[in-house]
Design a protein around this motif. Structure first.
Motif, PDB file in Angstrom:
ATOM      1  N   ALA A   1     -11.302  -8.736  78.086  1.00 48.29           N
ATOM      2  CA  ALA A   1     -12.451  -8.428  78.935  1.00 48.29           C
ATOM      3  C   ALA A   1     -13.518  -7.670  78.152  1.00 48.29           C
ATOM      4  O   ALA A   1     -14.725  -7.936  78.292  1.00 48.29           O
ATOM      5  CB  ALA A   1     -11.997  -7.615  80.148  1.00 48.29           C
ATOM      6  N   SER A   2     -13.093  -6.737  77.306  1.00 50.46           N
ATOM      7  CA  SER A   2     -14.045  -5.979  76.482  1.00 50.46           C
ATOM      8  C   SER A   2     -14.779  -6.899  75.512  1.00 50.46           C
ATOM      9  O   SER A   2     -15.991  -6.773  75.311  1.00 50.46           O
ATOM     10  CB  SER A   2     -13.306  -4.883  75.706  1.00 50.46           C
TER      11      SER A   2
ATOM     12  N   LEU B   1     -15.244  -3.161  84.257  1.00 52.61           N
ATOM     13  CA  LEU B   1     -15.858  -2.679  83.024  1.00 52.61           C
ATOM     14  C   LEU B   1     -17.372  -2.840  83.071  1.00 52.61           C
ATOM     15  O   LEU B   1     -18.119  -1.941  82.650  1.00 52.61           O
ATOM     16  CB  LEU B   1     -15.272  -3.442  81.834  1.00 52.61           C
ATOM     17  N   THR B   2     -17.836  -3.972  83.580  1.00 57.74           N
ATOM     18  CA  THR B   2     -19.280  -4.215  83.700  1.00 57.74           C
ATOM     19  C   THR B   2     -19.920  -3.176  84.602  1.00 57.74           C
ATOM     20  O   THR B   2     -20.993  -2.641  84.302  1.00 57.74           O
ATOM     21  CB  THR B   2     -19.530  -5.629  84.251  1.00 57.74           C
ATOM     22  N   TRP B   3     -19.260  -2.872  85.709  1.00 50.74           N
ATOM     23  CA  TRP B   3     -19.775  -1.851  86.632  1.00 50.74           C
ATOM     24  C   TRP B   3     -19.787  -0.478  85.961  1.00 50.74           C
ATOM     25  O   TRP B   3     -20.778   0.261  86.048  1.00 50.74           O
ATOM     26  CB  TRP B   3     -18.900  -1.833  87.884  1.00 50.74           C
TER      27      TRP B   3
ATOM     28  N   GLU C   1     -21.281 -11.222  75.872  1.00 46.55           N
ATOM     29  CA  GLU C   1     -22.352 -11.510  76.825  1.00 46.55           C
ATOM     30  C   GLU C   1     -23.554 -10.603  76.652  1.00 46.55           C
ATOM     31  O   GLU C   1     -24.697 -11.056  76.758  1.00 46.55           O
ATOM     32  CB  GLU C   1     -21.810 -11.379  78.253  1.00 46.55           C
ATOM     33  N   HIS C   2     -23.319  -9.327  76.348  1.00 45.46           N
ATOM     34  CA  HIS C   2     -24.414  -8.355  76.330  1.00 45.46           C
ATOM     35  C   HIS C   2     -24.943  -8.015  74.944  1.00 45.46           C
ATOM     36  O   HIS C   2     -26.029  -7.446  74.835  1.00 45.46           O
ATOM     37  CB  HIS C   2     -23.955  -7.066  77.020  1.00 45.46           C
TER      38      HIS C   2
ATOM     39  N   TRP D   1     -17.385  -8.834  77.392  1.00 46.60           N
ATOM     40  CA  TRP D   1     -18.559  -8.018  77.722  1.00 46.60           C
ATOM     41  C   TRP D   1     -19.487  -7.907  76.505  1.00 46.60           C
ATOM     42  O   TRP D   1     -20.702  -8.063  76.632  1.00 46.60           O
ATOM     43  CB  TRP D   1     -18.125  -6.629  78.178  1.00 46.60           C
TER      44      TRP D   1
ATOM     45  N   LEU E   1     -12.897  -7.147  83.731  1.00 50.72           N
ATOM     46  CA  LEU E   1     -14.267  -7.378  83.279  1.00 50.72           C
ATOM     47  C   LEU E   1     -15.270  -6.925  84.331  1.00 50.72           C
ATOM     48  O   LEU E   1     -16.296  -6.305  84.012  1.00 50.72           O
ATOM     49  CB  LEU E   1     -14.472  -8.854  82.951  1.00 50.72           C
TER      50      LEU E   1
ATOM     51  N   GLY F   1     -23.528  -2.151  84.955  1.00 56.34           N
ATOM     52  CA  GLY F   1     -23.800  -3.436  85.576  1.00 56.34           C
ATOM     53  C   GLY F   1     -23.685  -3.368  87.081  1.00 56.34           C
ATOM     54  O   GLY F   1     -23.494  -2.293  87.667  1.00 56.34           O
TER      55      GLY F   1
END
Length: 304
Positions: A176-177, A117-119, A183-184, A180, A114, A123
């Protein structure tokens, strides 16, 4: 006057989270018991998601929530449902092929995936401290999987071991996807409704998979009483744990207490030993301790 949304005393909140984590661990051990006694993969997920849907629908009715989503969130909600469907299939496929604790340790690498992936999606970049912790977690995971012995004796372990590792890592990635996206893209949707729609998607997908026969033997009934016991327990434990967490989460101060949930692999190790006779060697136990400890530290660093 104390409101219903006021946090619970911390010792009660931690006790509840430990109980829920143990329910989830017992759910996975029950799933392995069911699979070892002839239960089909699709049937297990169908039963689990059906019980969860019933509980969530009851909560939605009792809370008088509207079964409505903003138009632009529907595609994202459907995507989350699809991802959790894949995650359920991958996780149970890993549980069926590996010791339960190893399957869960692989799945619990989702915080690393996660963060990366966020980075990747714009992110914040992981800090040096987080990268060091992630590296330690991965080293611990290599110890748990006993990679050197696996490379030397790959034939003895068989292809199921390789598939199990792949399914465990896939489970972590799709989870994790889903987190994400939640959350977003779905942060404005209520958790109860979002969870209900997600479980409904999983349930419908399993029905479609059963009708199309996409998984050979996926709807096989348990062969004996142990298989039926495993099937009933996996559905009950998941539904009870999931609903308890969902109902109590506003009062659990998750920002402080969420790392407690990482006791799940430890509980699965204990349950797996007593129910399935599964054990790990001393070196693997050390590696598992490193993995769980690293994940807890990583979670605490995110909180700070």
């Amino acid at each position: 006057m104390q409101t219903t949304s006021s946090p619970l005393p911390r010792h009660i909140a931690i006790a509840l989270l430990v109980t829920v984590a143990c329910m989830f661990a017992a759910n996975h051990v029950s799933a392995r018991l069911a699979f070892d006694n002839g239960t089909g993969l699709l049937l297990a997920i169908l039963t689990r998601s059906g019980v969860a849907c019933s509980i969530l629908l009851t909560l939605v009715i009792l809370k008088r929530k509207r079964l409505w989503l903003p138009r632009r969130t529907w595609p994202w909600q459907l995507m989350v449902g699809a991802l959790i469907t894949v995650q359920s299939l991958a996780l149970y496929s890993a549980v069926a092929r590996l010791p339960v604790v190893i399957a869960l340790l692989l799945t619990n690498t989702f915080p690393i995936q996660l963060a990366l992936l966020t980075w990747l999606l714009g992110g914040p970049r992981p800090t040096l401290r987080q990268c060091v912790i992630m590296g330690i977690i991965l080293l611990g995971l290599l110890v748990v999987l006993d990679i050197p012995a696996w490379l030397i004796q790959a034939e003895a372990l068989g292809s199921d071991w390789t598939l199990g590792i792949g399914f465990g890592l896939l489970s972590a990635f799709v989870f994790a996807s889903a987190l994400w996206i939640t959350e977003h893209r779905l942060s404005g949707v209520g958790s109860t409704l979002r969870s209900l729609l997600t479980m409904q998607t999983v349930f419908i997908a399993m029905l479609a998979g059963a009708a199309l026969g996409v998984v050979p033997g996926g709807m096989n009934l348990p062969e004996n009483s142990q298989g039926w016991t495993g099937l009933v327990l996996l559905a009950f434990l998941y539904g009870a744990g999931f609903s308890t967490l969902l109902i109590c989460v506003p009062r659990l101060d998750m920002a402080r207490n969420a790392p407690v949930m990482n006791i799940e692999p430890v509980a699965s190790l204990v349950f797996g030993y007593f129910v399935l006779g599964q054990t790990l060697g001393p070196v693997q136990l050390l590696g598992g301790t490193v993995v769980v400890g690293g994940i807890v530290i990583l979670s605490l660093s995110k909180v700070r």
